[in-house]
Every structure is written in structure tokens, then in C-alpha cells.
Design a protein around this motif. Structure first.
Motif, PDB file in Angstrom:
ATOM      1  N   LYS A 218      24.262 -35.432   0.530  1.00  0.00           N
ATOM      2  CA  LYS A 218      25.498 -34.735   0.899  1.00  0.00           C
ATOM      3  C   LYS A 218      25.343 -33.230   0.692  1.00  0.00           C
ATOM      4  CE  LYS A 218      28.100 -35.391  -3.344  1.00  0.00           C
ATOM      5  NZ  LYS A 218      29.397 -35.756  -3.893  1.00  0.00           N
ATOM      6  N   THR A 219      24.082 -32.823   0.426  1.00  0.00           N
ATOM      7  CA  THR A 219      23.824 -31.389   0.269  1.00  0.00           C
ATOM      8  C   THR A 219      22.669 -30.959   1.174  1.00  0.00           C
ATOM      9  OG1 THR A 219      22.466 -31.914  -1.655  1.00  0.00           O
ATOM     10  CG2 THR A 219      24.718 -31.225  -2.095  1.00  0.00           C
TER      11      THR A 219
ATOM     12  N   GLU B 114      26.037 -27.919   2.572  1.00  0.00           N
ATOM     13  CA  GLU B 114      26.832 -29.082   2.160  1.00  0.00           C
ATOM     14  C   GLU B 114      26.931 -30.091   3.293  1.00  0.00           C
ATOM     15  OE1 GLU B 114      30.319 -28.197  -0.226  1.00  0.00           O
ATOM     16  OE2 GLU B 114      29.693 -26.113  -0.199  1.00  0.00           O
ATOM     17  N   VAL B 115      25.783 -30.328   3.918  1.00  0.00           N
ATOM     18  CA  VAL B 115      25.749 -31.234   5.060  1.00  0.00           C
ATOM     19  C   VAL B 115      25.523 -32.666   4.580  1.00  0.00           C
ATOM     20  CG1 VAL B 115      24.552 -31.767   7.216  1.00  0.00           C
ATOM     21  CG2 VAL B 115      24.794 -29.377   6.470  1.00  0.00           C
ATOM     22  N   ALA B 116      26.345 -33.580   5.064  1.00  0.00           N
ATOM     23  CA  ALA B 116      26.153 -35.002   4.746  1.00  0.00           C
ATOM     24  C   ALA B 116      25.258 -35.608   5.816  1.00  0.00           C
ATOM     25  CB  ALA B 116      27.502 -35.714   4.721  1.00  0.00           C
TER      26      ALA B 116
ATOM     27  N   ALA C 261      27.017 -34.926   9.327  1.00  0.00           N
ATOM     28  CA  ALA C 261      28.393 -34.415   9.405  1.00  0.00           C
ATOM     29  C   ALA C 261      28.504 -33.187   8.521  1.00  0.00           C
ATOM     30  CB  ALA C 261      29.383 -35.480   8.946  1.00  0.00           C
ATOM     31  N   LEU C 262      29.191 -32.199   9.035  1.00  0.00           N
ATOM     32  CA  LEU C 262      29.389 -30.986   8.236  1.00  0.00           C
ATOM     33  C   LEU C 262      30.771 -30.410   8.506  1.00  0.00           C
ATOM     34  CD1 LEU C 262      29.183 -28.242  10.176  1.00  0.00           C
ATOM     35  CD2 LEU C 262      26.778 -28.797  10.111  1.00  0.00           C
TER      36      LEU C 262
END
Lengths: 142, 174
Positions: free
Chosen positions: B18-19, B39-41, B54-55
Motif C-alpha cells: 500500500k506504499t 501511497e499507491v496500493a 489504485a491511488l
């Protein structure tokens, strides 16, 4: 004489516009550590708000400075030196990310994170993925 | 039947973060603009090769506060469209791939939804498998006009017509 005054006037306006444009272009980022809190809630209530109706929760919380309290589950240091603390649950809770500059100035607070039963964290609400995301975080009670 | 599907989902090997990191870079003769989101999942299904990213648009950080403000308020309209989502697939995927340590070149295809518009993305990527997990990296191009992002005439020459996107995700097995 009149022409001179007009030219001076136009020059003054042009210089003022240039200064304003320069200041706007280089205006600093908001200091969220010093920003006043817009909304205070618990991690449970914040998560439930997004799970119940994300559209309404976005209208209420997005881009607002939110102070949230909750149980820390984990603290993870990211490659850029920032730290993400998960409240309630690692994947489906509230994720609070602290910038590396803040982390380096508050190392002792981060060392104690896993020992406390509840934390109060202030940050900017960026929205909801599998969890609610707060960024630019700071501790409000240490 | 539902129980069986549930069991299959639980058994499916998933790699997540998730980072994750995504950067976009715009080059123009007037100025270079870049923004980073850390902070991209991301989820990779180790059985099927299905990929989801998802971001949150508001998590992109710019050097200039004014650019960040314009990006959110005028171009990406992040209050109305707060997320970008990519759903895709690694082509010719085999579950053995994520078990063999080393660097693997793969091709990814999928749909990117941004600013309410969805377009197909094809990109080559590298998966580096180690004991610590799977490190995924890729670069591809997006065009603002494909995502209905309107750039005002006054700054049209400041922003590239093709934006370079860099992705780096350190996926851990869950």
C-alpha cells in the motif's frame, strides 16, 4: 506630463503584477503540522463513514485537516524515510503517513508507537482505497 | 459454491503493497514538472497474473504548491475524481514466474481509469523476484487529452502532450 504619469502608473501595475505572480508561483506548501483541525473523530467512525458512503465521506473529509484517535497496529518505514502508522487494521483501517522531515525530528515518539493503546494523529485526508488515507501527519498528543 | 470460491480466493497467492511509488514527469521547453505519489496500493495475484493498482490523486506531491493546487482543482478535479485505478493482466503469465528468483521481463495490458475516462495501457515491465517479495517496475506514456484533462491556453506550452509515468512497487506476499 500626463503621458509620464500614465507610463509610471502602467509600470507600477506591471511591477506589482510581476511580484504577485512570482509570490504566487513560489508560495510555500501548507504546514499541516501547524494547521488548525477541521474535524475531530475516531479511527472507527472515520472508517465507517467511508465504508458506509464514500461519496458523502469524501464531501465531508477530503482535503480537510482531520484529528483522529485510534489503536496503532503497525508502523512501517517507507523507502523515502516517511513512516506509515496503521490504525485499527493493516489493510482496512486508517493509514497515517508522516513525512521524513517530521519523522527525523520526532524519533522518540515513533519508538513508543507500538507500546501505546491509542494515538491521536492529525493529518490531511486524501481519501479511501482499502483504507482511509491521511498524509502530512503529526502527533497531537505525545 | 460460495464457500469454494472463498477458499480459492484465500488460497490464491497474493502480493501486495500500500506504499507503492508512481511518478509522472512532463517535459516542455518552458519547464519540467514532476510529481510523486508514494501511497499507491497494488495487488498481484500470483496464480493468475491479474494486477490492480489504485491511488489517490491528492497524494501526488509537487515541488510547487501552486502546481499541486492547479493539478487537483483545475486539471484532475480530484474532489470529483479522487482516484486513479489500473486493472490489468501480465501476458502469458505462469504462477512459476513469481517463484523463480531473478529478473523477469513481462508485458502488461490493462485499463487505466483516470479523471472519469478509461483507456487501454500496454507496457513492458520488470518483475524482480527475491526472498523478500516481488519488485515490479515499469514506465509508460499517458496523454492528458485521452483523459479529458483540459489544459488552459495560457499554460498549454508548459505541459507536455505526453506524460511519462514511472511505477515501482515492492510487493510482499500476504
Amino acid at each position: 506630463m500626463n503621458k509620464k504619469i500614465i507610463l509610471l502608473f502602467i509600470g507600477a501595475i506591471a511591477i506589482s503584477a510581476g511580484i504577485i505572480a512570482y509570490l504566487q508561483y513560489n508560495k510555500p506548501h501548507i504546514n499541516y503540522e501547524k494547521a488548525s483541525v477541521d474535524l475531530t473523530t475516531t479511527a472507527d467512525a472515520l472508517l465507517q463513514a467511508f465504508e458506509h458512503n464514500e461519496t458523502i465521506a469524501n464531501q465531508q473529509y477530503l482535503n480537510r485537516v482531520v484529528e483522529v484517535s485510534g489503536k496503532p497496529i503497525s508502523a512501517h518505514t517507507n523507502p523515502n524515510g516517511s513512516v506509515t502508522i496503521a490504525l485499527l487494521d493493516e489493510l482496512q483501517g486508517v493509514s497515517c503517513t508522516f513525512d521524513s522531515a517530521y519523522v527525523s525530528q520526532h524519533l522518540s515518539s515513533f519508538a513508543q508507537v507500538k507500546e501505546v493503546s491509542s494515538l491521536v494523529i492529525k493529518g490531511r485526508c486524501d481519501g479511501f482505497l482499502t483504507d482511509v488515507r491521511l498524509s502530512k501527519c503529526s502527533f497531537t498528543h505525545k | 459454491m460460495l464457500l469454494m470460491l472463498g477458499c480459492t480466493a484465500l488460497q490464491a497467492q497474493k502480493y501486495m503493497t500500500k506504499t507503492g511509488y508512481i511518478k509522472f514527469y512532463s517535459h516542455s521547453p518552458i519547464e519540467d514538472i514532476e510529481a510523486e505519489n508514494e501511497e499507491v496500493a497494488a495487488i498481484l495475484n500470483g496464480e493468475t497474473g491479474a494486477l490492480t493498482f489504485a491511488l489517490l490523486i491528492k497524494s501526488f506531491e509537487f515541488e510547487k504548491a501552486l502546481m499541486q493546487e492547479h493539478f487537483n482543482e483545475n486539471y484532475l478535479e480530484s474532489d470529483e475524481y479522487p482516484k486513479a485505478i489500473f486493472k490489468g493482466q501480465i501476458k502469458d503469465f505462469s504462477s512459476k514466474l513469481v517463484k523463480e528468483e531473478g529478473e523477469h521481463k513481462v508485458n502488461v495490458t490493462g485499463e487505466l481509469t483516470l479523471h472519469g475516462e478509461t483507456n487501454t495501457i500496454n507496457a513492458s515491465a520488470t518483475l524482480t523476484v527475491s526472498k523478500d517479495g516481488v519488485l515490479g517496475a515499469t514506465q509508460f506514456i499517458v496523454k492528458p487529452e485521452d483523459y479529458r484533462i483540459r489544459i488552459p491556453n495560457a499554460v498549454r506550452n508548459n505541459i507536455a502532450k505526453e506524460i511519462e509515468v514511472t511505477v515501482r512497487v515492492d510487493l510482499q506476499e500476504r
